[in-house]
Design a protein around this motif. Structure first.
Motif, PDB file in Angstrom:
ATOM      1  N   GLU A 276       0.871  -1.188   0.000  1.00  0.00           N
ATOM      2  CA  GLU A 276       0.000   0.000   0.000  1.00  0.00           C
ATOM      3  C   GLU A 276       0.894   1.220   0.000  1.00  0.00           C
ATOM      4  O   GLU A 276       1.662   1.406   0.943  1.00  0.00           O
TER       5      GLU A 276
ATOM      6  N   ASN B  74       2.532   4.624   0.699  1.00  0.00           N
ATOM      7  CA  ASN B  74       2.435   5.550   1.823  1.00  0.00           C
ATOM      8  C   ASN B  74       2.200   6.953   1.281  1.00  0.00           C
ATOM      9  O   ASN B  74       3.071   7.573   0.689  1.00  0.00           O
ATOM     10  N   PHE B  75       0.993   7.403   1.529  1.00  0.00           N
ATOM     11  CA  PHE B  75       0.609   8.657   0.924  1.00  0.00           C
ATOM     12  C   PHE B  75       1.355   9.851   1.501  1.00  0.00           C
ATOM     13  O   PHE B  75       1.658  10.804   0.796  1.00  0.00           O
ATOM     14  N   ALA B  76       1.653   9.773   2.769  1.00  0.00           N
ATOM     15  CA  ALA B  76       2.376  10.872   3.399  1.00  0.00           C
ATOM     16  C   ALA B  76       3.710  11.066   2.705  1.00  0.00           C
ATOM     17  O   ALA B  76       4.117  12.187   2.414  1.00  0.00           O
ATOM     18  N   ALA B  77       4.364   9.973   2.424  1.00  0.00           N
ATOM     19  CA  ALA B  77       5.662  10.035   1.762  1.00  0.00           C
ATOM     20  C   ALA B  77       5.513  10.601   0.353  1.00  0.00           C
ATOM     21  O   ALA B  77       6.290  11.452  -0.077  1.00  0.00           O
TER      22      ALA B  77
ATOM     23  N   ARG C 115       3.201  12.526  -0.726  1.00  0.00           N
ATOM     24  CA  ARG C 115       2.830  13.936  -0.684  1.00  0.00           C
ATOM     25  C   ARG C 115       3.998  14.831  -0.317  1.00  0.00           C
ATOM     26  O   ARG C 115       4.063  15.966  -0.713  1.00  0.00           O
ATOM     27  N   LEU C 116       4.879  14.249   0.472  1.00  0.00           N
ATOM     28  CA  LEU C 116       6.030  15.021   0.906  1.00  0.00           C
ATOM     29  C   LEU C 116       6.868  15.410  -0.308  1.00  0.00           C
ATOM     30  O   LEU C 116       7.462  16.478  -0.363  1.00  0.00           O
TER      31      LEU C 116
ATOM     32  N   SER D 105      -2.064  16.749  -3.720  1.00  0.00           N
ATOM     33  CA  SER D 105      -2.639  15.627  -2.981  1.00  0.00           C
ATOM     34  C   SER D 105      -3.875  15.071  -3.679  1.00  0.00           C
ATOM     35  O   SER D 105      -4.364  14.012  -3.327  1.00  0.00           O
TER      36      SER D 105
ATOM     37  N   ALA E  11       2.258  15.880   6.314  1.00  0.00           N
ATOM     38  CA  ALA E  11       2.782  14.694   5.646  1.00  0.00           C
ATOM     39  C   ALA E  11       4.123  14.306   6.253  1.00  0.00           C
ATOM     40  O   ALA E  11       4.383  13.138   6.517  1.00  0.00           O
TER      41      ALA E  11
ATOM     42  N   LEU F 131       4.915  11.007   8.424  1.00  0.00           N
ATOM     43  CA  LEU F 131       5.904  10.061   7.910  1.00  0.00           C
ATOM     44  C   LEU F 131       6.756   9.543   9.062  1.00  0.00           C
ATOM     45  O   LEU F 131       7.177   8.397   9.080  1.00  0.00           O
TER      46      LEU F 131
ATOM     47  N   ARG G 175      -5.394   6.024   2.498  1.00  0.00           N
ATOM     48  CA  ARG G 175      -4.348   6.788   1.840  1.00  0.00           C
ATOM     49  C   ARG G 175      -3.967   8.009   2.661  1.00  0.00           C
ATOM     50  O   ARG G 175      -2.818   8.413   2.696  1.00  0.00           O
TER      51      ARG G 175
END
Lengths: 329, 329
Positions: A47, A49-52, A54-55, A60, B51, B55, B109
């Motif tokens: 899955e 990692n959306f945070a990564a 987006r960073l 987004s 984000a 992380l 997400r």
DNA sequence: TTGAAAGCGCTACCAG
DNA sequence: CTGGTAGCGCTTTCAA
């Protein structure tokens, strides 16, 4: 342990930058490797990692809808339509029912690309405008962010004109005159102007203040009207909910719609047709409204300067079965 | 350019790790420096990048509410209460009106710590259960994630018992029997059992299927009932919305509540008291419901194993002004 | 009490 | 076509 592209990389035996490319369907990866990577990724239950993500990326693909009060049929319908529209455009929409300011903070923290504001109160000023594109649905003028609004005056003019052509002279207007909500005030002004234009008598009698926006407010207001000395031949309700109450009161008073009393409602949503009596209504069709709002925020995201501060949409009148020629007494 | 802790660091003249600590109110930073850093941060309009935080940290303090259909008064009230409750606990709640599966994907997400599901349909199975704690509000049994449910049978028993004690024998039940919604079915079963228990006559006559959950469905159903040969002395409506329609139909038929017909509604929300006729109702008070749901998801977040699969809450009956002793004819 | 530095998981750029 | 590597902005050891 959550699995990352590095795990996939070692599993497949390639570098993790290749995995990243493959997963993003980059043309820079051979079909064969790509297929293998995708397969393994799926097997491993990867899955992203959306945070990564987006960073690293700027966007987004998330839009926030700030809607403090979960009510109003017309708003629900609009929200649903807007959501659909965003989905079509590859965005996700989430919604917050906190205060506008709190909602904005949440959306900002979660890096939403933009936010839409549904709010009845035009007084509140919103801070933090600089950080995130905002589009508001009809929250007054004089704001420093774009607004998609409706030409309410025109809408009410159309309603009065329609009724006038059917011979109506005694037309009542039932709505919320709270000075807090500019949109309601505009509707009222539109009604007033139209009545004058068509030279229809117009006094305190044909104006009923619901002091609220629920169907029950409309019900009470209409009931009051029908018990007064002034019995109109037509009533204009200023929202789906209010008109639902009006219809109810009319029928309880044993009048027949449209034979005795015609009704026109504001809010041009398909649901008007599913009411107990399908109501003729004026307003910007939801689809149009939704598309405009979505396009506006999308434009604002691409180029903040590009978006007009106020866009006023023109209403349409949709005939259903709630109006008739006035009877000759 | 968005401003980061590094900008603050250079502005204040400290290292950016110190800034991080100061902003997190760490005791490892001298009060003085901390104050200075916080001031500058504010001046610069610093906004933490979520984000990036996410992380590094494990939790997002974000809860998603998946609610595909934005309707049902009782649900709105509950959602609002739940939102309040989360705010108190330092969480934010966002809402998605997409399908459950899509909502879940979105929330995953965006790294929500947990999600709550509001859904009428108990048939759908949800994938991806493993990744994120889920609590559902009353979506049937046999699911593999925790459910907070209501003892609907008990609720209906309480309603019938209450009416029976007032001498009612001809009690009608108006609700949605769609086999799709287990909760509605439970209400029906509860009614059936209670009627048998109190030895009240019970046939197809006192059962009206609304085939829908809106007030209009309730209205139509009640209207049908009141035009039939069987005129009850009491009616049980299975939701706020449905009962609103029932009340309307009763009054249109020129019956007086509670003199001619008593009404008890399901859904124990304060709004029952604001209706045209304050309705006596049964159900779990929203506050209780909201607290339970929030506590459950919070527990699930801390320890997934710790949470019971099904929690059934007990309903309460709240008296208002819609019931009276049955009249002797 | 403060600073340096190691990542979190991922994208994007540059070499090869 | 593939691999190496430099960060994105932040928290968190570990040293100083």
């Amino acid at each position: 342990m959550t699995i990352t592209i590095k795990d996939i990389a070692t599993a497949v035996g390639v570098s993790y930058s290749t995995v990243s490319k493959a997963l993003n369907d980059s043309p820079l990866v051979k079909q064969e490797t790509k297929a293998k990577i995708i397969k393994i990724a799926k097997d491993l239950g990867y899955e992203p990692n959306f945070a990564a993500q987006r960073l690293v990326k700027k966007e987004s693909k998330l839009i926030g809808l700030a809607w403090p009060t979960l009510d109003r049929m017309a708003h629900s319908v609009l929200a649903t339509k807007i959501n659909e529209e965003f989905t079509k455009n590859g965005y996700s929409m989430i919604l917050s029912i906190n205060s506008i300011q709190t909602s904005l903070d949440i959306f900002k923290r979660y890096q939403a690309d933009g936010v839409i504001i549904f709010d009845e109160e035009s007084t509140k000023t919103v801070h933090a405008l600089t950080t995130i594109p905002i589009v508001s649905y009809g929250v007054g003028k004089g704001k420093d962010f774009p607004i998609v609004d409706v030409n309410y005056q025109k809408a009410m003019y159309a309603a009065v004109e329609y009724l006038a052509k059917l011979g109506h002279e005694k037309i009542a207007f039932i709505g919320d005159f709270s000075p807090i909500d500019d949109r309601q005030i505009e509707k009222y002004r539109g009604f007033q102007n139209a009545m004058q234009h068509f030279e229809l008598s117009f006094s305190g009698d044909n104006l009923i203040n619901t002091a609220g926006l629920s169907w029950y407010d409309g019900y009470i207001a209409a009931k009051r009207l029908l018990q007064s000395a002034f019995i109109p031949t037509a009533i204009i309700g200023t929202s789906y909910d209010i008109s639902a109450g009006i219809v109810r009161a009319i029928r309880e008073a044993n009048f027949i719609i449209p034979k005795d009393i015609s009704v026109v409602s504001y809010d041009n949503i398909p649901q008007m047709g599913n009411m107990e009596i399908p109501l003729t209504s004026v307003g910007v069709p939801v689809d149009v409204m939704a598309k405009q709002i979505v396009q506006t925020i999308l434009r604002a995201i691409q180029n903040r300067q590009d978006v007009p501060l106020i866009q006023t949409l023109d209403p349409q009148l949709t005939e259903r079965n709630s109006c008739a020629h006035v009877r000759n007494i």
